[in-house]
Design a protein around this motif. Sequence first.
Motif, PDB file in Angstrom:
ATOM      1  N   ALA A 132      41.728  20.585  -9.075  1.00  0.00           N
ATOM      2  CA  ALA A 132      42.936  20.454  -8.253  1.00  0.00           C
ATOM      3  C   ALA A 132      42.625  20.593  -6.767  1.00  0.00           C
ATOM      4  O   ALA A 132      43.123  19.821  -5.942  1.00  0.00           O
ATOM      5  N   VAL A 133      41.781  21.560  -6.422  1.00  0.00           N
ATOM      6  CA  VAL A 133      41.433  21.756  -5.012  1.00  0.00           C
ATOM      7  C   VAL A 133      40.549  20.616  -4.521  1.00  0.00           C
ATOM      8  O   VAL A 133      40.719  20.133  -3.392  1.00  0.00           O
ATOM      9  N   LEU A 134      39.605  20.167  -5.335  1.00  0.00           N
ATOM     10  CA  LEU A 134      38.758  19.045  -4.940  1.00  0.00           C
ATOM     11  C   LEU A 134      39.593  17.788  -4.696  1.00  0.00           C
ATOM     12  O   LEU A 134      39.314  17.019  -3.775  1.00  0.00           O
ATOM     13  N   ALA A 135      40.626  17.592  -5.513  1.00  0.00           N
ATOM     14  CA  ALA A 135      41.516  16.446  -5.318  1.00  0.00           C
ATOM     15  C   ALA A 135      42.275  16.583  -4.000  1.00  0.00           C
ATOM     16  O   ALA A 135      42.517  15.589  -3.296  1.00  0.00           O
ATOM     17  N   GLU A 136      42.626  17.811  -3.655  1.00  0.00           N
ATOM     18  CA  GLU A 136      43.305  18.075  -2.386  1.00  0.00           C
ATOM     19  C   GLU A 136      42.393  17.720  -1.212  1.00  0.00           C
ATOM     20  O   GLU A 136      42.834  17.115  -0.239  1.00  0.00           O
ATOM     21  N   TYR A 137      41.127  18.108  -1.316  1.00  0.00           N
ATOM     22  CA  TYR A 137      40.160  17.756  -0.271  1.00  0.00           C
ATOM     23  C   TYR A 137      40.011  16.245  -0.148  1.00  0.00           C
ATOM     24  O   TYR A 137      39.983  15.697   0.963  1.00  0.00           O
ATOM     25  N   ALA A 140      42.649  14.298   1.737  1.00  0.00           N
ATOM     26  CA  ALA A 140      42.645  14.422   3.204  1.00  0.00           C
ATOM     27  C   ALA A 140      41.208  14.708   3.656  1.00  0.00           C
ATOM     28  O   ALA A 140      40.903  15.805   4.142  1.00  0.00           O
ATOM     29  N   PRO A 141      40.312  13.731   3.494  1.00  0.00           N
ATOM     30  CA  PRO A 141      38.880  13.951   3.755  1.00  0.00           C
ATOM     31  C   PRO A 141      38.554  14.344   5.192  1.00  0.00           C
ATOM     32  O   PRO A 141      37.692  15.196   5.416  1.00  0.00           O
ATOM     33  N   THR A 142      39.228  13.745   6.159  1.00  0.00           N
ATOM     34  CA  THR A 142      38.926  14.065   7.566  1.00  0.00           C
ATOM     35  C   THR A 142      39.293  15.506   7.883  1.00  0.00           C
ATOM     36  O   THR A 142      38.504  16.246   8.492  1.00  0.00           O
ATOM     37  N   LEU A 143      40.485  15.903   7.473  1.00  0.00           N
ATOM     38  CA  LEU A 143      40.928  17.276   7.706  1.00  0.00           C
ATOM     39  C   LEU A 143      40.026  18.266   6.979  1.00  0.00           C
ATOM     40  O   LEU A 143      39.619  19.285   7.546  1.00  0.00           O
ATOM     41  N   SER A 144      39.697  17.952   5.741  1.00  0.00           N
ATOM     42  CA  SER A 144      38.873  18.857   4.940  1.00  0.00           C
ATOM     43  C   SER A 144      37.498  19.055   5.566  1.00  0.00           C
ATOM     44  O   SER A 144      36.986  20.179   5.626  1.00  0.00           O
ATOM     45  N   GLU A 145      36.889  17.974   6.046  1.00  0.00           N
ATOM     46  CA  GLU A 145      35.586  18.089   6.706  1.00  0.00           C
ATOM     47  C   GLU A 145      35.709  18.872   8.005  1.00  0.00           C
ATOM     48  O   GLU A 145      34.812  19.620   8.389  1.00  0.00           O
ATOM     49  N   ASN A 146      36.844  18.716   8.665  1.00  0.00           N
ATOM     50  CA  ASN A 146      37.068  19.385   9.942  1.00  0.00           C
ATOM     51  C   ASN A 146      37.176  20.900   9.797  1.00  0.00           C
ATOM     52  O   ASN A 146      36.821  21.637  10.720  1.00  0.00           O
ATOM     53  N   ILE A 147      37.662  21.364   8.652  1.00  0.00           N
ATOM     54  CA  ILE A 147      37.822  22.806   8.462  1.00  0.00           C
ATOM     55  C   ILE A 147      36.740  23.401   7.555  1.00  0.00           C
ATOM     56  O   ILE A 147      36.797  24.577   7.212  1.00  0.00           O
ATOM     57  N   LYS A 148      35.759  22.572   7.200  1.00  0.00           N
ATOM     58  CA  LYS A 148      34.656  23.043   6.344  1.00  0.00           C
ATOM     59  C   LYS A 148      33.756  23.988   7.138  1.00  0.00           C
ATOM     60  O   LYS A 148      33.430  23.725   8.291  1.00  0.00           O
ATOM     61  N   LEU A 149      33.327  25.061   6.485  1.00  0.00           N
ATOM     62  CA  LEU A 149      32.379  25.991   7.092  1.00  0.00           C
ATOM     63  C   LEU A 149      30.945  25.621   6.753  1.00  0.00           C
ATOM     64  O   LEU A 149      30.056  25.706   7.595  1.00  0.00           O
ATOM     65  N   PHE A 150      30.712  25.239   5.510  1.00  0.00           N
ATOM     66  CA  PHE A 150      29.367  24.856   5.069  1.00  0.00           C
ATOM     67  C   PHE A 150      29.456  24.169   3.713  1.00  0.00           C
ATOM     68  O   PHE A 150      30.489  24.212   3.053  1.00  0.00           O
ATOM     69  N   GLY A 151      28.354  23.545   3.304  1.00  0.00           N
ATOM     70  CA  GLY A 151      28.252  22.978   1.961  1.00  0.00           C
ATOM     71  C   GLY A 151      28.885  21.610   1.801  1.00  0.00           C
ATOM     72  O   GLY A 151      29.424  21.021   2.737  1.00  0.00           O
ATOM     73  N   ASP A 152      28.809  21.095   0.574  1.00  0.00           N
ATOM     74  CA  ASP A 152      29.357  19.802   0.203  1.00  0.00           C
ATOM     75  C   ASP A 152      30.669  20.034  -0.537  1.00  0.00           C
ATOM     76  O   ASP A 152      30.664  20.423  -1.712  1.00  0.00           O
ATOM     77  N   ILE A 153      31.780  19.798   0.129  1.00  0.00           N
ATOM     78  CA  ILE A 153      33.066  20.104  -0.489  1.00  0.00           C
ATOM     79  C   ILE A 153      33.607  18.961  -1.346  1.00  0.00           C
ATOM     80  O   ILE A 153      34.771  18.987  -1.751  1.00  0.00           O
ATOM     81  N   THR A 154      32.758  17.989  -1.659  1.00  0.00           N
ATOM     82  CA  THR A 154      33.168  16.956  -2.605  1.00  0.00           C
ATOM     83  C   THR A 154      32.881  17.390  -4.031  1.00  0.00           C
ATOM     84  O   THR A 154      33.219  16.687  -4.980  1.00  0.00           O
ATOM     85  N   ASP A 155      32.243  18.550  -4.183  1.00  0.00           N
ATOM     86  CA  ASP A 155      31.867  19.024  -5.513  1.00  0.00           C
ATOM     87  C   ASP A 155      32.108  20.532  -5.600  1.00  0.00           C
ATOM     88  O   ASP A 155      32.241  21.223  -4.580  1.00  0.00           O
TER      89      ASP A 155
END
Length: 211
Positions: A132-137, A140-155
């Motif tokens: 569910a959270v991965l689908a949320e990311y 909104a891929p641009t926003l999600s990458e913008n607030i990412k601290l580290f790692g690959d948030i596609t998985d």
Amino acid sequence: MNIQSTFKKAIAVSAIALTTAVTSNTASADTILHAFNWEYDEVAEKAQEIADLGYKKVLVSPAYKSTGDQWWARYQPQDIRVIDNPLGDTNDFKAMVTALKSKGVETYADIVFNHMANEASQRSDLNYPGAAVLAEYAAAPTLSENIKLFGDITDNFLAAHDFQAPGCITDYTNVHQVQTLRLCGGNGDRGYPISMPIIGLLNNKNFISTN
């Protein structure tokens, strides 16, 4: 003086100290403001006021991915690679830290590393942050990458093998149980999944972005 009298005196002294602190216009320079469940924007807006009152440090609630408006929901992490919860996101957090720093105030954040959110009522797997959270990311891929601290948030970054075997604490005098088993509720609740390897992940320089 007996123990009871000593205790009563200590309570009285503490009450006087507390009253003095509350009614005083300034706080001690060593006093930490516990901005419990305050939104990051609110803390930033009050940075000058906080500094003027004499506070040198601010402690905020845990900052990572979590959902739910209740205070205890901040202690149910879904993903530590992103700050995104009802208090604000990564950018809000950074702005708060900057605002406080400009007034000479340091920021401390409460944090939870030994368990992840108890989502047993929603799903049976131990993949975090979960579908569910991965689908949320992904939505909104641009926003999600913008607030990412580290790692690959596609998985997901945690799976079943990253957790201690399920089991509930039955003896709170048993150190091993308290450190490795779960705090469970009633009605079949299996408790918070205990995720011991997160500290190791955080110490892995190849895993964390230093930007």
